[in-house]
Design a protein around this motif. Structure first.
Motif, PDB file in Angstrom:
ATOM      1  N   ILE A 176      23.075   8.464   4.831  1.00 40.77           N
ATOM      2  CA  ILE A 176      21.869   8.712   3.863  1.00 40.77           C
ATOM      3  C   ILE A 176      22.630   8.893   2.501  1.00 40.77           C
ATOM      4  O   ILE A 176      23.727   9.388   2.268  1.00 40.77           O
ATOM      5  N   GLN A 177      22.006   8.346   1.424  1.00 38.82           N
ATOM      6  CA  GLN A 177      22.504   8.641   0.193  1.00 38.82           C
ATOM      7  C   GLN A 177      21.666   9.851  -0.526  1.00 38.82           C
ATOM      8  O   GLN A 177      20.523   9.981  -0.203  1.00 38.82           O
ATOM      9  N   ALA A 234      16.772   7.878   9.214  1.00 37.99           N
ATOM     10  CA  ALA A 234      16.748   6.448   8.620  1.00 37.99           C
ATOM     11  C   ALA A 234      15.627   6.109   7.874  1.00 37.99           C
ATOM     12  O   ALA A 234      15.636   5.303   6.888  1.00 37.99           O
ATOM     13  N   GLU A 243      15.986   7.510   4.036  1.00 37.45           N
ATOM     14  CA  GLU A 243      16.824   6.303   3.269  1.00 37.45           C
ATOM     15  C   GLU A 243      16.024   5.142   3.015  1.00 37.45           C
ATOM     16  O   GLU A 243      16.021   4.780   1.825  1.00 37.45           O
ATOM     17  N   THR A 244      15.285   4.865   3.800  1.00 39.65           N
ATOM     18  CA  THR A 244      14.429   3.797   3.691  1.00 39.65           C
ATOM     19  C   THR A 244      13.289   4.111   2.591  1.00 39.65           C
ATOM     20  O   THR A 244      13.044   3.044   1.777  1.00 39.65           O
ATOM     21  N   ARG A 266      14.951   4.021  -0.903  1.00 34.28           N
ATOM     22  CA  ARG A 266      15.074   2.333  -1.342  1.00 34.28           C
ATOM     23  C   ARG A 266      13.725   1.589  -1.464  1.00 34.28           C
ATOM     24  O   ARG A 266      13.542   0.776  -2.653  1.00 34.28           O
ATOM     25  N   ILE A 311      14.088  -3.037   5.290  1.00 40.74           N
ATOM     26  CA  ILE A 311      14.996  -1.950   5.054  1.00 40.74           C
ATOM     27  C   ILE A 311      15.253  -1.051   5.969  1.00 40.74           C
ATOM     28  O   ILE A 311      16.298  -0.628   6.416  1.00 40.74           O
ATOM     29  N   SER A 341      17.330  -2.458   8.780  1.00 39.99           N
ATOM     30  CA  SER A 341      18.862  -2.592   8.664  1.00 39.99           C
ATOM     31  C   SER A 341      19.684  -1.292   8.410  1.00 39.99           C
ATOM     32  O   SER A 341      20.564  -1.011   8.954  1.00 39.99           O
ATOM     33  N   VAL A 342      18.648  -0.209   7.842  1.00 34.01           N
ATOM     34  CA  VAL A 342      19.441   1.167   7.878  1.00 34.01           C
ATOM     35  C   VAL A 342      19.420   1.699   9.325  1.00 34.01           C
ATOM     36  O   VAL A 342      20.486   2.304   9.594  1.00 34.01           O
ATOM     37  N   ASN A 396      22.788   2.714  11.030  1.00 32.13           N
ATOM     38  CA  ASN A 396      23.189   4.322  11.235  1.00 32.13           C
ATOM     39  C   ASN A 396      23.447   4.345  12.767  1.00 32.13           C
ATOM     40  O   ASN A 396      24.260   5.175  13.076  1.00 32.13           O
TER      41      ASN A 396
END
Length: 449
Positions: free
Chosen positions: A42-43, A176, A179-180, A183, A212, A215-216, A220
């Motif tokens: 995660i960012q 996840a 992080e989604t 975004r 998204i 993909s994440v 992960n």
């Protein structure tokens, strides 16, 4: 006066710096700042450079080979946690932010990578089969921060995750999802504060939540598989069991009444460089994700009032509480002459800035008092900190940190300085310039006489 162990630490750090100078500048890690395996789940704001923390920890272990337990009192995205476990040391971490606690609990469990992979396939199948258009959650200003199509998509994701029996698998999925949300929300990804994206960007966000997340989640899963393989290769994951443990606590390290039963040998940390209002608003960053993630899956002790608004968590964090009296100022002045000088300067420029500086230093002092009460005699502490400017005045955080360590029973061993080439932080804001230079300060708790 430095002893043989201290000189070993300094020598080890010098060797690392000499090696780095052959390919660039010492301690910049400009070519080795990647966040691979578990580090990339995660960012998160102001994440530490994994390779740098790995080297710092290795140097402290070289100086104190019997050290077994590492503390990070500001656990954040869990960089110190991940590297501590990889070094076969046990870990204790604190944070007031529930999202940080969730991330840490997932990063502490890489041995479940195979289970995560199977759960991911099931969750994605459940999402694909969900045709409902109702919302799984509802909160104030939801329509401001999410397009309707994305609220529907996030609701389908949440319902699918909730079907999983394993809490640990759900936690992995919630990371996840967080992080989604970062975004796909209407908030800009270029800042940690909640600001609406430009209109042309919003048009590109329609119905992107599920793609998204897919993909994440797949990425992960691969990251955790890679982390598990790394730990096996390092010999710290043996026969399906870790050689060390991790204890994650949802609590502010600056609060009184802290459990001080931990026996800490080393501290590896990077605290907030100022109050969240004027530096990094971790609470604002986490707010939207925490609206969608069931809090019971993070920690049963979450104080729901801290999530009432976009600012509640930041107000409760380091330096956020501005109720002060003269006793606080006088007490800090006795402990740190550098605090006092800065306070007097700010008083003549901006009384509110002086108040925020005082509140931050008060909480830093309380944190350090709690930390050093758990650190064993002779234990090392490594702090990565930055010095910013407040109202065109240099904030002497490094000096204050050193004086507080001295007051609470530790001495300085050495300092490093590095240019920040890649740490994801703002360089300025409306209050003043932030930092582009970091200092890594090493201290040691005085040996018991």
């Amino acid at each position: 006066m430095l002893n043989a162990d201290d000189r070993t630490l300094i020598a080890s750090l010098s060797e690392i710096a000499d090696f780095q100078r052959k390919t660039g500048s010492a301690w910049s890690y400009s070519g080795d700042a990647g966040r691979t395996a578990a580090h990339g789940l995660i960012q998160y704001p102001a994440m530490m450079v994994p390779a740098m923390q790995r080297d710092i920890l290795a140097s402290m272990v070289r100086a104190a080979p019997k050290a077994r337990t590492v503390l990070d009192p500001f656990v954040g995205s869990g960089t110190a946690l991940t590297e501590t476990l990889a070094a076969s040391r046990s870990f204790v971490g604190y944070d007031i932010n529930p999202l940080a606690i969730l991330i840490a609990k997932v990063k502490a469990s890489p041995l479940h990578a195979g289970m995560y992979a199977a759960a991911a396939e099931q969750v994605l199948a459940w999402i694909a089969a969900d045709t409902r258009s109702d919302y799984a959650v509802s909160f104030v200003n939801q329509g401001k921060w999410f397009r309707r199509s994305n609220s529907i998509g996030l609701s389908r994701i949440r319902r699918a995750i909730e079907k999983l029996d394993s809490k640990q698998c759900r936690r992995f999925m919630w990371v996840a999802l967080a992080e989604t949300i970062r975004r796909c929300s209407n908030s800009r990804t270029s800042t940690f504060k909640l600001h609406i994206r430009p209109s042309e960007d919003l048009e590109r966000l329609d119905a992107v939540a599920v793609p998204i997340f897919t993909s994440v989640l797949k990425a992960n899963v691969e990251r955790m598989i890679a982390e598990k393989a790394r730990l096996k290769k390092l010999g710290v994951l043996v026969n399906g069991k870790m050689t060390s443990t991790a204890t994650i606590k949802l609590q502010s390290i600056s609060k009184p009444g802290l459990d001080r039963s931990d026996s800490i040998d080393l501290v590896l940390t990077s605290p907030p460089y100022g109050d969240n209002r004027t530096t990094v608003p971790y609470g604002q960053f986490s707010y939207l994700a925490l609206r969608w993630i069931p809090h019971a899956d993070i920690d049963s002790s979450i104080d729901e009032t801290l999530l009432d608004s976009t600012h509640s968590l930041d107000t409760a964090s380091m330096g956020g509480g501005l109720r002060l009296d003269n006793a606080v100022i006088e007490g800090l002045s006795e402990k740190s002459a550098s605090f006092s000088r800065m306070y007097r300067q700010l008083q003549g420029i901006d009384k509110q800035a002086a108040k925020r500086w005082t509140a931050y230093c008060r909480d830093l002092s309380r944190s350090l008092e709690n930390i050093l009460k758990t650190v064993n005699s002779g234990g090392y502490l490594a702090w990565t900190v930055g010095q910013r400017r407040i109202r065109s005045t240099d904030a002497p955080l490094v000096a204050v940190l050193g004086e507080l360590h001295d007051y609470y029973g530790a001495y300085e061993v050495t300092q490093l300085k590095r240019v920040i080439p890649s740490k994801r932080m703002p360089t300025h804001n409306s209050i003043g310039s932030l930092m582009q230079i970091e200092h890594v300060c090493f201290y040691r708790k005085r040996l018991a006489s």
